[in-house]
Motif scaffolding. Structure first.
Motif, PDB file in Angstrom:
ATOM      1  N   VAL A  52       1.911  -1.790 -22.380  1.00  0.00           N
ATOM      2  CA  VAL A  52       3.115  -1.349 -23.087  1.00  0.00           C
ATOM      3  C   VAL A  52       2.807  -1.322 -24.579  1.00  0.00           C
ATOM      4  O   VAL A  52       2.358  -2.328 -25.143  1.00  0.00           O
ATOM      5  CB  VAL A  52       4.313  -2.290 -22.808  1.00  0.00           C
ATOM      6  N   ARG A  58       8.949  -6.435 -26.399  1.00  0.00           N
ATOM      7  CA  ARG A  58       9.156  -5.228 -25.595  1.00  0.00           C
ATOM      8  C   ARG A  58       8.391  -5.340 -24.279  1.00  0.00           C
ATOM      9  O   ARG A  58       8.918  -5.005 -23.210  1.00  0.00           O
ATOM     10  CB  ARG A  58       8.717  -3.985 -26.370  1.00  0.00           C
ATOM     11  N   ALA A  59       7.142  -5.814 -24.350  1.00  0.00           N
ATOM     12  CA  ALA A  59       6.350  -5.991 -23.133  1.00  0.00           C
ATOM     13  C   ALA A  59       7.009  -7.007 -22.205  1.00  0.00           C
ATOM     14  O   ALA A  59       7.038  -6.812 -20.978  1.00  0.00           O
ATOM     15  CB  ALA A  59       4.930  -6.446 -23.488  1.00  0.00           C
ATOM     16  N   VAL A  62       9.992  -5.319 -20.487  1.00  0.00           N
ATOM     17  CA  VAL A  62       9.545  -4.416 -19.424  1.00  0.00           C
ATOM     18  C   VAL A  62       9.064  -5.216 -18.214  1.00  0.00           C
ATOM     19  O   VAL A  62       9.346  -4.873 -17.060  1.00  0.00           O
ATOM     20  CB  VAL A  62       8.424  -3.493 -19.947  1.00  0.00           C
ATOM     21  N   VAL A  76       2.149  -6.995 -16.887  1.00  0.00           N
ATOM     22  CA  VAL A  76       2.344  -6.228 -18.118  1.00  0.00           C
ATOM     23  C   VAL A  76       1.688  -6.932 -19.291  1.00  0.00           C
ATOM     24  O   VAL A  76       1.769  -8.157 -19.429  1.00  0.00           O
ATOM     25  CB  VAL A  76       3.854  -6.033 -18.390  1.00  0.00           C
ATOM     26  N   SER A  78       0.751  -6.251 -23.734  1.00  0.00           N
ATOM     27  CA  SER A  78       1.123  -5.474 -24.907  1.00  0.00           C
ATOM     28  C   SER A  78      -0.105  -4.869 -25.588  1.00  0.00           C
ATOM     29  O   SER A  78      -1.173  -5.491 -25.636  1.00  0.00           O
ATOM     30  CB  SER A  78       1.870  -6.369 -25.898  1.00  0.00           C
ATOM     31  N   GLY A  97       0.293   2.851 -18.409  1.00  0.00           N
ATOM     32  CA  GLY A  97       1.096   2.197 -19.430  1.00  0.00           C
ATOM     33  C   GLY A  97       2.222   3.061 -19.951  1.00  0.00           C
ATOM     34  O   GLY A  97       2.299   4.259 -19.634  1.00  0.00           O
ATOM     35  N   PHE A  98       3.087   2.435 -20.760  1.00  0.00           N
ATOM     36  CA  PHE A  98       4.253   3.109 -21.333  1.00  0.00           C
ATOM     37  C   PHE A  98       4.219   2.985 -22.854  1.00  0.00           C
ATOM     38  O   PHE A  98       3.852   1.944 -23.397  1.00  0.00           O
ATOM     39  CB  PHE A  98       5.556   2.473 -20.823  1.00  0.00           C
ATOM     40  N   ASP A  99       4.602   4.066 -23.513  1.00  0.00           N
ATOM     41  CA  ASP A  99       4.706   4.074 -24.970  1.00  0.00           C
ATOM     42  C   ASP A  99       6.133   4.443 -25.339  1.00  0.00           C
ATOM     43  O   ASP A  99       6.606   5.544 -25.029  1.00  0.00           O
ATOM     44  CB  ASP A  99       3.717   5.093 -25.562  1.00  0.00           C
TER      45      ASP A  99
END
Length: 336
Positions: A52, A58-59, A62, A76, A78, A97-99
């Motif tokens: 993430v 934030r990580a 999520v 997860v 970071s 992963g997510f951005d």
């Protein structure tokens, strides 16, 4: 007084054989169904590394969301920026992963690692983006070749690898009976030739690989040798029984537990571990690593295959000594 006729005794014997065979074969059929179907039914995401981009909180957020939706599916971590996340995917530290830094969410995947895994990450990302009123852009960091966008070529290697290990061990022993050096040369030579044949078909006919041919050919050759040499060595040491038990184990355990089409991470933990310790699963992992990830993630698989090859060589050259020892023991018992 009644007497049992030979005919009635024969019928009872045949009935007992019929009942025994029917029961025994039914049990074998059930076992085969469990071996081949259960891994697929019980498969799914398990401890998949997911990156993430953003601060640690934030990580963590999520991670909690994903754990609530799919317990145990993702781990997860970071990353500071998208470049680091992409590098983590290429190094196989994570599977995707997510951005969240842009107005819309970007989902990173690697379909070359596993279409099942990349599809799951894409779906999870799209669902998460939708819950936040965003759209998800999918970025395939390590894509499959355009000639084989679903990964069928490498995904179907399990049976050819097992076939390439079992059949040559039988064929060379039958056609070159008693010619130990020729048999050994035949098995090693076929392993190399078979590796190049399979790699050439994957590259030039199926379009499953776009990179260099030789690393893939060498990986397949190592996989074939890791099957053929131990099987031949077991036959030398323990005869047909040793060969048959090992060959059936590779066919009925190594094949369904290999996880080549989905990757080992998609299989249940125990099944995945067993599969990666056997040549078919290790070979599939190594081939995928050298074909798409420049060998990253294939070290353990290469070591596993090397150990199998070494074990096969040791068994092969130990065979005459074991046979001679058995002959001496039998001769001693006969003279008592």
């Amino acid at each position: 007084m009644t007497t049992q006729t030979p005919s009635s005794g024969s019928h009872r014997k045949h009935a007992a054989v019929w009942a025994g065979l029917t029961t025994g074969l039914s049990v074998i059929l059930l076992a085969l169904l469990m071996l081949f179907i259960s891994p697929s039914l019980l498969s799914g995401p398990r401890d998949l590394g997911l990156g993430v981009v953003g601060p640690q909180d934030r990580a963590d957020s999520v991670s909690k969301t994903l754990e609530a939706q799919s317990p145990g599916a993702f781990v997860v971590q970071s990353y500071e920026n998208a470049e680091d996340l992409e590098q983590g995917i290429r190094k196989r530290e994570i599977v995707g992963g997510f951005d969240f830094t842009d107005p819309d969410m970007t989902v990173y995947v690697a379909s070359a690692g596993s279409t099942a895994v990349s599809g799951t990450v894409s779906n999870v990302g799209a669902t998460m983006a939708g819950s936040m009123g965003q759209t998800a852009e999918i970025v395939d960091v390590v894509p499959l070749p355009s000639g084989d966008p679903t990964g069928v070529g490498i995904g179907g290697l399990a049976f050819p690898l097992v076939f390439g290990g079992i059949v040559p061990a039988v064929a060379f022993r039958s056609m070159l009976s008693g010619q130990r050096w020729w048999i050994f040369a035949g098995l090693t030579g076929f392993s190399v030739a078979g590796g190049f044949v399979v790699a050439a078909v994957l590259k030039y006919l199926f379009g499953s690989i776009e990179g260099p041919l030789v690393p893939v050919a060498a990986s397949v050759a190592l996989g074939i040798a890791a099957l053929a040499l131990p099987l031949a060595g077991l036959n030398e040491c323990f005869g047909t029984k040793g060969f048959t038990i090992a060959a059936m184990s590779m066919m009925f355990v190594g094949n369904p537990f290999a996880g080549i089409s989905t990757s080992a991470q998609w299989l249940p933990a125990g099944v995945a571990m067993i599969g990666q310790l056997l040549p078919p699963g290790a070979a599939g992992t190594l081939v995928r690593s050298v074909a798409y990830f420049d060998g990253v993630g294939g070290g353990a698989a290469a070591l596993t295959l090397g150990i199998w090859v070494l074990a096969g060589i040791v068994l092969w050259f130990s065979g005459p000594r074991i046979s001679a020892a058995k002959a001496r023991k039998e001769a001693a018992l006969a003279t008592v």
